[in-house]
Design an enzyme around this catalytic site. Structure first.
Site, mmCIF file in Angstrom:
data_model
loop_
_atom_site.group_PDB
_atom_site.id
_atom_site.type_symbol
_atom_site.label_atom_id
_atom_site.label_comp_id
_atom_site.label_asym_id
_atom_site.label_seq_id
_atom_site.Cartn_x
_atom_site.Cartn_y
_atom_site.Cartn_z
ATOM 1 N N GLN A 112 0.943 -1.249 -0.057
ATOM 2 C CA GLN A 112 -0.010 -0.062 -0.094
ATOM 3 C C GLN A 112 0.928 1.112 -0.028
ATOM 4 O OE1 GLN A 112 -3.506 -0.615 2.841
ATOM 5 N NE2 GLN A 112 -2.055 -1.835 3.720
ATOM 6 N N ASP A 146 6.170 4.617 -1.374
ATOM 7 C CA ASP A 146 7.467 4.766 -1.116
ATOM 8 C C ASP A 146 8.301 3.656 -2.018
ATOM 9 O OD1 ASP A 146 7.418 3.541 2.183
ATOM 10 O OD2 ASP A 146 8.316 2.477 0.344
ATOM 11 N N HIS A 161 -1.530 1.245 -4.352
ATOM 12 C CA HIS A 161 -1.907 2.650 -4.194
ATOM 13 C C HIS A 161 -0.841 3.785 -4.919
ATOM 14 C CE1 HIS A 161 -3.883 1.526 -0.095
ATOM 15 N NE2 HIS A 161 -4.467 1.404 -0.989
ATOM 16 N N CYS A 217 -0.231 11.647 -16.774
ATOM 17 C CA CYS A 217 -0.873 12.925 -17.350
ATOM 18 C C CYS A 217 -2.448 12.653 -17.414
ATOM 19 C CB CYS A 217 -0.265 12.947 -18.771
ATOM 20 S SG CYS A 217 -1.133 14.354 -19.728
ATOM 21 N N CYS A 254 3.621 17.858 -19.694
ATOM 22 C CA CYS A 254 3.580 16.333 -19.965
ATOM 23 C C CYS A 254 4.643 16.173 -20.905
ATOM 24 C CB CYS A 254 2.384 15.934 -20.327
ATOM 25 S SG CYS A 254 2.522 14.176 -21.185
ATOM 26 N N GLU A 308 1.237 -3.116 16.664
ATOM 27 C CA GLU A 308 -0.008 -3.158 17.373
ATOM 28 C C GLU A 308 -1.073 -4.030 16.610
ATOM 29 O OE1 GLU A 308 1.620 -0.539 20.040
ATOM 30 O OE2 GLU A 308 -0.316 -1.602 20.074
ATOM 31 N N ALA A 323 8.854 -4.607 12.795
ATOM 32 C CA ALA A 323 8.889 -5.083 11.404
ATOM 33 C C ALA A 323 10.518 -5.617 11.441
ATOM 34 C CB ALA A 323 8.743 -4.199 10.444
HETATM 35 C C1 BV8 Z 1 -11.879 2.338 -3.103
HETATM 36 C C2 BV8 Z 1 -2.117 6.669 -1.174
HETATM 37 C C3 BV8 Z 1 -13.682 1.967 -4.583
HETATM 38 C C4 BV8 Z 1 -2.304 8.016 -0.773
HETATM 39 C C5 BV8 Z 1 -3.743 5.655 0.178
HETATM 40 C C6 BV8 Z 1 -16.149 3.219 4.949
HETATM 41 C C7 BV8 Z 1 -15.804 1.911 5.382
HETATM 42 C C8 BV8 Z 1 -14.845 0.980 4.557
HETATM 43 C C9 BV8 Z 1 -14.423 1.746 3.360
HETATM 44 C C10 BV8 Z 1 -14.548 2.793 2.951
HETATM 45 C C11 BV8 Z 1 -15.490 3.728 3.622
HETATM 46 N N1 BV8 Z 1 -15.341 4.733 3.384
HETATM 47 C C12 BV8 Z 1 -14.740 4.962 2.163
HETATM 48 C C13 BV8 Z 1 -14.168 3.662 1.901
HETATM 49 C C14 BV8 Z 1 -13.202 3.341 0.947
HETATM 50 C C15 BV8 Z 1 -11.843 3.889 1.092
HETATM 51 C C16 BV8 Z 1 -11.408 3.568 2.711
HETATM 52 O O1 BV8 Z 1 -11.143 2.554 3.014
HETATM 53 N N2 BV8 Z 1 -11.355 4.551 3.669
HETATM 54 C C17 BV8 Z 1 -11.010 4.226 5.101
HETATM 55 C C18 BV8 Z 1 -10.368 5.704 5.496
HETATM 56 C C19 BV8 Z 1 -12.299 4.087 5.664
HETATM 57 N N3 BV8 Z 1 -10.927 3.449 0.265
HETATM 58 C C20 BV8 Z 1 -10.804 3.837 -0.758
HETATM 59 O O2 BV8 Z 1 -11.138 4.985 -1.153
HETATM 60 C C21 BV8 Z 1 -9.873 2.978 -2.026
HETATM 61 N N4 BV8 Z 1 -10.637 3.062 -3.055
HETATM 62 O O3 BV8 Z 1 -12.208 1.920 -2.221
HETATM 63 O O4 BV8 Z 1 -12.357 2.615 -4.472
HETATM 64 C C22 BV8 Z 1 -13.918 2.434 -6.100
HETATM 65 C C23 BV8 Z 1 -14.902 1.496 -6.526
HETATM 66 C C24 BV8 Z 1 -15.219 1.577 -8.044
HETATM 67 C C25 BV8 Z 1 -14.869 2.826 -8.586
HETATM 68 C C26 BV8 Z 1 -13.726 3.555 -7.924
HETATM 69 C C27 BV8 Z 1 -13.366 3.251 -6.659
HETATM 70 C C28 BV8 Z 1 -8.512 3.695 -2.158
HETATM 71 C C29 BV8 Z 1 -7.913 3.635 -0.865
HETATM 72 C C30 BV8 Z 1 -6.268 4.392 -1.239
HETATM 73 C C31 BV8 Z 1 -5.985 5.426 -0.696
HETATM 74 N N5 BV8 Z 1 -4.799 5.920 -0.789
HETATM 75 N N6 BV8 Z 1 -2.767 5.880 -0.161
HETATM 76 C C32 BV8 Z 1 -0.875 8.498 0.153
HETATM 77 O O5 BV8 Z 1 -0.248 7.513 0.615
HETATM 78 O O6 BV8 Z 1 -0.690 9.740 -0.088
HETATM 79 S S1 BV8 Z 1 -4.151 4.866 1.569
HETATM 80 C C33 BV8 Z 1 -3.190 5.420 2.693
HETATM 81 O O7 BV8 Z 1 -3.707 4.532 3.974
HETATM 82 C C34 BV8 Z 1 -1.814 5.351 2.814
HETATM 83 O O8 BV8 Z 1 -1.182 5.010 1.708
HETATM 84 C C35 BV8 Z 1 -1.362 3.926 3.568
HETATM 85 O O9 BV8 Z 1 -0.789 2.799 2.808
HETATM 86 C C36 BV8 Z 1 -2.983 3.062 3.808
HETATM 87 C C37 BV8 Z 1 -3.408 2.448 4.794
HETATM 88 O O10 BV8 Z 1 -2.433 2.783 5.905
HETATM 89 P P1 BV8 Z 1 -1.318 1.796 6.559
HETATM 90 O O11 BV8 Z 1 -0.490 1.451 5.406
HETATM 91 O O12 BV8 Z 1 -2.046 0.711 6.928
HETATM 92 O O13 BV8 Z 1 -0.792 2.616 7.515
HETATM 93 P P2 BV8 Z 1 -1.197 3.030 8.964
HETATM 94 O O14 BV8 Z 1 -0.528 4.374 9.269
HETATM 95 O O15 BV8 Z 1 -2.712 3.159 8.853
HETATM 96 O O16 BV8 Z 1 -0.900 2.078 9.947
HETATM 97 C C38 BV8 Z 1 0.511 1.662 10.209
HETATM 98 C C39 BV8 Z 1 0.489 0.271 10.811
HETATM 99 O O17 BV8 Z 1 1.639 -0.100 10.947
HETATM 100 C C40 BV8 Z 1 -0.320 0.380 12.047
HETATM 101 O O18 BV8 Z 1 -0.775 -0.874 12.282
HETATM 102 C C41 BV8 Z 1 1.029 0.236 13.112
HETATM 103 O O19 BV8 Z 1 0.700 -0.316 14.477
HETATM 104 C C42 BV8 Z 1 2.110 -0.455 12.344
HETATM 105 N N7 BV8 Z 1 3.376 0.029 12.736
HETATM 106 C C43 BV8 Z 1 3.962 1.067 13.144
HETATM 107 N N8 BV8 Z 1 5.166 1.080 13.241
HETATM 108 C C44 BV8 Z 1 5.616 -0.097 13.151
HETATM 109 C C45 BV8 Z 1 4.612 -0.977 12.839
HETATM 110 N N9 BV8 Z 1 4.470 -2.184 12.564
HETATM 111 C C46 BV8 Z 1 5.703 -3.069 12.518
HETATM 112 N N10 BV8 Z 1 6.936 -2.274 12.642
HETATM 113 C C47 BV8 Z 1 6.765 -1.056 13.193
HETATM 114 N N11 BV8 Z 1 8.022 -0.344 13.427
#
Ligand code: BV8
Length: 235
Positions: free
Chosen positions: A93, A96, A111, A119, A138, A205, A221
């Protein structure tokens, strides 16, 4: 870990695998990225409303890539792909380039990627290292104000979904590493594997979908992932 010796492995990573490289996770920022709300910087509406703000936000994150390095977890996953006798698909996801730089090849950035621009006129995807501005033409169609980060924003369809679901259906092992299980469709992948597939979560977590996993290991990790790969390659 119960699986055939040359079984098919699907890995899903999230921001947590890059955290120890110094890349801020999505959740650590409390949903606020560099002080911006999600809707402002990671949605098509936000981009339409203020393209300059969004380009600046991604330009800063793209520039940060030059200051960070892959860590032992990224390296371990690349080693698994190189040494495991069966198929290994890494779905990330993360936008980077740390998995790429660690040597992972069978890799899907579902993602999108910070180091690519698209473009919106001719749809060409360009490798991109520097800043993007509204004035940047572009390289292919030469239109200005039509280049955007090749990033999947909220409300947009993630990339290569058919290929990902095909791999999940045939997986003997699915491991989710460093992802909070909040963002769909990635958070639902654990439900898409077959009944005999072993599923494991590696996270600092418990994630929001931990109950869907057969096994989970808690820790950092850079400690969990090399041990996980060593155990797999030793079997
Ligand atoms: C889509 C690019 C449909 C941007 C990103 C209600 C309910 C369910 C779903 C939805 C809803 N409302 C809307 C939705 C859909 C929505 C969604 O899921 N929203 C969420 C917020 C509720 N999803 C979408 O919109 C997706 N598209 O559904 O399209 C569709 C259908 C038909 C036609 C068209 C469309 C698109 C989602 C993509 C969004 N873009 N990234 C950018 O990066 O700038 S997502 C964004 O969150 C980040 O990229 C990231 O990758 C991603 C997920 O987060 P995580 O990677 O899990 O990171 P996070 O910080 O959350 O967690 C870190 C974890 O690491 C933690 O658990 C922590 O404990 C752990 N950790 C920390 N340190 C360590 C560690 N583990 C081990 N070692 C460590 N040291």
């Amino acid at each position: 870990m119960p699986m055939p010796p040359s079984g098919s492995i699907v890995l899903l990573t999230g921001a947590g695998i890059s955290a120890e490289s110094g890349v801020r996770t999505f959740r650590d920022a409390g949903g606020l990225w560099e002080g911006h709300r999600l809707e402002e910087v990671a949605t098509p509406e936000g981009f339409a409303a203020n393209p300059g703000l969004v380009q600046t936000f991604y330009n800063a994150r793209r520039a940060q890539l030059k200051e960070v390095q892959p860590n032992a977890a990224h390296a371990a996953l690349a080693r698994l792909e190189a040494e495991w006798p069966g198929r290994v698909l890494l779905v990330t996801q993360n936008v980077d380039d740390l998995h790429d730089r660690a040597g992972s090849r069978n890799l899907i950035h579902m993602h999108g990627e910070l180091r690519k621009a698209r473009c919106t006129n001719c749809q060409t995807i360009h490798p991109w290292e520097g800043a993007l501005t509204e004035a940047t033409p572009c390289p292919r169609c030469e239109r200005k104000a039509r280049l955007r980060p090749h990033i999947v924003w909220f409300g947009e369809m993630p990339l290569e979904m058919p290929r990902i679901f095909e791999a999940l259906e045939g997986a003997d092992l699915f491991a989710a590493i460093g992802t909070s299980g909040v963002v769909y469709p990635a958070a639902g992948f654990v439900e898409a594997v077959g009944p005999t597939c072993h599923t494991v979560e590696l996270n600092l977590e418990p994630s929001a979908v931990i109950s869907a996993f057969k096994e989970h290991r808690q820790g950092k990790a850079t400690e969990l992932v090399p041990a996980f790969v060593d155990a797999l390659l030793a079997q």
